[in-house]
Design a protein around this motif. Structure first.
Motif, PDB file in Angstrom:
ATOM      1  N   GLY A  79       0.822  -1.204   0.000  1.00 30.34           N
ATOM      2  CA  GLY A  79       0.000   0.000   0.000  1.00 30.34           C
ATOM      3  C   GLY A  79       0.855   1.252   0.000  1.00 30.34           C
ATOM      4  O   GLY A  79       1.743   1.384   0.838  1.00 30.34           O
ATOM      5  N   PRO A  80       0.620   2.187  -0.939  1.00 28.22           N
ATOM      6  CA  PRO A  80       1.393   3.439  -0.964  1.00 28.22           C
ATOM      7  C   PRO A  80       1.008   4.347   0.194  1.00 28.22           C
ATOM      8  O   PRO A  80      -0.167   4.451   0.555  1.00 28.22           O
ATOM      9  N   VAL A 110      -6.631   4.395   7.688  1.00 23.72           N
ATOM     10  CA  VAL A 110      -6.461   3.033   7.212  1.00 23.72           C
ATOM     11  C   VAL A 110      -7.657   2.561   6.397  1.00 23.72           C
ATOM     12  O   VAL A 110      -7.522   1.707   5.509  1.00 23.72           O
ATOM     13  N   ASP A 111      -8.836   3.104   6.659  1.00 18.53           N
ATOM     14  CA  ASP A 111     -10.033   2.670   5.934  1.00 18.53           C
ATOM     15  C   ASP A 111      -9.996   3.082   4.472  1.00 18.53           C
ATOM     16  O   ASP A 111     -10.724   2.516   3.649  1.00 18.53           O
ATOM     17  N   ASN A 112      -9.185   4.078   4.140  1.00 14.97           N
ATOM     18  CA  ASN A 112      -9.049   4.517   2.749  1.00 14.97           C
ATOM     19  C   ASN A 112      -7.698   4.136   2.149  1.00 14.97           C
ATOM     20  O   ASN A 112      -7.320   4.652   1.100  1.00 14.97           O
ATOM     21  N   GLN A 113      -6.986   3.246   2.828  1.00 13.49           N
ATOM     22  CA  GLN A 113      -5.689   2.790   2.325  1.00 13.49           C
ATOM     23  C   GLN A 113      -5.879   1.853   1.141  1.00 13.49           C
ATOM     24  O   GLN A 113      -6.475   0.786   1.276  1.00 13.49           O
ATOM     25  N   ALA A 140      -5.394  -5.744  -7.734  1.00 10.61           N
ATOM     26  CA  ALA A 140      -5.914  -4.711  -6.845  1.00 10.61           C
ATOM     27  C   ALA A 140      -6.838  -5.348  -5.822  1.00 10.61           C
ATOM     28  O   ALA A 140      -7.583  -6.284  -6.125  1.00 10.61           O
ATOM     29  N   LEU A 141      -6.780  -4.849  -4.592  1.00 13.47           N
ATOM     30  CA  LEU A 141      -7.593  -5.362  -3.501  1.00 13.47           C
ATOM     31  C   LEU A 141      -8.453  -4.241  -2.932  1.00 13.47           C
ATOM     32  O   LEU A 141      -8.179  -3.059  -3.168  1.00 13.47           O
ATOM     33  N   PRO A 142      -9.484  -4.573  -2.168  1.00 15.42           N
ATOM     34  CA  PRO A 142     -10.332  -3.533  -1.577  1.00 15.42           C
ATOM     35  C   PRO A 142      -9.544  -2.656  -0.603  1.00 15.42           C
ATOM     36  O   PRO A 142      -8.572  -3.090   0.005  1.00 15.42           O
ATOM     37  N   ARG A 195      -3.152  -0.132  12.506  1.00 13.55           N
ATOM     38  CA  ARG A 195      -4.171   0.823  12.083  1.00 13.55           C
ATOM     39  C   ARG A 195      -3.646   2.259  12.161  1.00 13.55           C
ATOM     40  O   ARG A 195      -4.243   3.168  11.586  1.00 13.55           O
ATOM     41  N   GLU A 196      -2.571   2.458  12.864  1.00 13.44           N
ATOM     42  CA  GLU A 196      -1.915   3.762  12.948  1.00 13.44           C
ATOM     43  C   GLU A 196      -0.416   3.561  12.788  1.00 13.44           C
ATOM     44  O   GLU A 196       0.108   2.488  13.082  1.00 13.44           O
TER      45      GLU A 196
END
Length: 262
Positions: A79-80, A110-113, A140-142, A195-196
């Motif tokens: 993930g970028p 993290v929810d928009n990662q 690509a993944l969700p 998550r952080e």
């Protein structure tokens, strides 16, 4: 698709000079990249993955599902990110290291990662011995929660790290000068992706001397086409020749890139 690669070890004191050389060679400014890389391990025996969705998954996911349904492999989810995603509080004992508490000042969501899954097979043996060649696939993944879909494929989270580097494009070659960064040590390592994110200053290089890795890669969509593979190899050899006064590009130890889960 197939991935053809050459690698070189770059001492920290040579990093800036090599960046300048690559800028001149490629006639482009370096594209800085920061990535979260999550490692997952296959936990099911081959033949037990039952992914649903059919054609709605897309061709990449269908093909990838067939690969993941074969031998048991480690694979990574990428993930970028940016430096702004990291916390501003530099404290190695901060509770955020558990992955469940918030890092002070972090803007990370993290929810928009966005995520992509990268499957890399063990490099081929006995062919193109002066170059590393391996089967590769991306999908690509969700966004957000990545553990749920990976668990459905029979994969469990192992660990994660950060990659920092600069990318260049030279004809059909992607050049990536990078290093691996580790999260601060904590009493208990998280059992799921963080998550952080902690302060960027708290990350430490995996290579204690501060060295970098130079990776030169070409992707060949049809690995069975020997002419395309030959041309791609020649292009990598050409780059090796151009950079020989600065670094020594070589193929990697095949077993060091073994992604099979034992």
């Amino acid at each position: 698709m197939h991935e053809l690669l050459l690698f070189a070890s770059v001492p920290s004191h040579q990093h800036h000079e090599l960046l300048q050389q690559l800028t001149g060679l490629t006639a482009m400014q370096p594209c800085h990249r920061l990535e979260r890389r999550l490692i997952f391990k296959a936990t099911r025996k081959p033949g037990l993955v039952n992914s649903r969705g059919g054609a709605s998954q897309g061709a990449d996911l269908v093909r990838l599902n067939k690969m993941l349904n074969g031998q048991m492999f480690y694979t990574q989810v990428v993930g970028p990110i940016s430096e702004a995603d990291f916390g501003t509080k530099s404290d190695n004992t901060d509770a955020s290291m558990s992955g469940t508490e918030q890092a002070a000042g972090s803007s990370y969501d993290v929810d928009n990662q966005p995520w992509k899954l990268e499957f890399r097979d063990i490099p081929e043996a006995g062919t193109r011995s002066t170059i590393t060649a391996r089967l590769a696939a991306n999908a690509a993944l969700p966004k957000g929660d990545i553990v749920t879909p990976m668990s459905a494929w029979g994969y469990s989270f192992v660990t994660e790290y950060v990659v920092e580097g600069d990318a260049f494009i030279h004809n059909d070659i992607v050049i990536f000068l990078h290093r691996v960064l580790q999260y601060p040590k904590s009493d208990q390592e998280p059992h799921e992706p963080r998550r952080e994110l902690p302060s960027f200053r708290d990350l430490s290089p995996l290579e204690k001397t501060g060295g970098y890795i130079l990776q030169a890669a070409i992707t060949v969509q049809d690995g069975s086409n020997q002419e395309l593979m030959r041309i791609a190899s020649q292009h990598l050899f050409g780059l090796r020749e151009q950079l020989k006064s600065a670094v020594r590009l070589e193929h990697a130890d095949r077993l060091a890139l073994d992604t099979r889960a034992k």
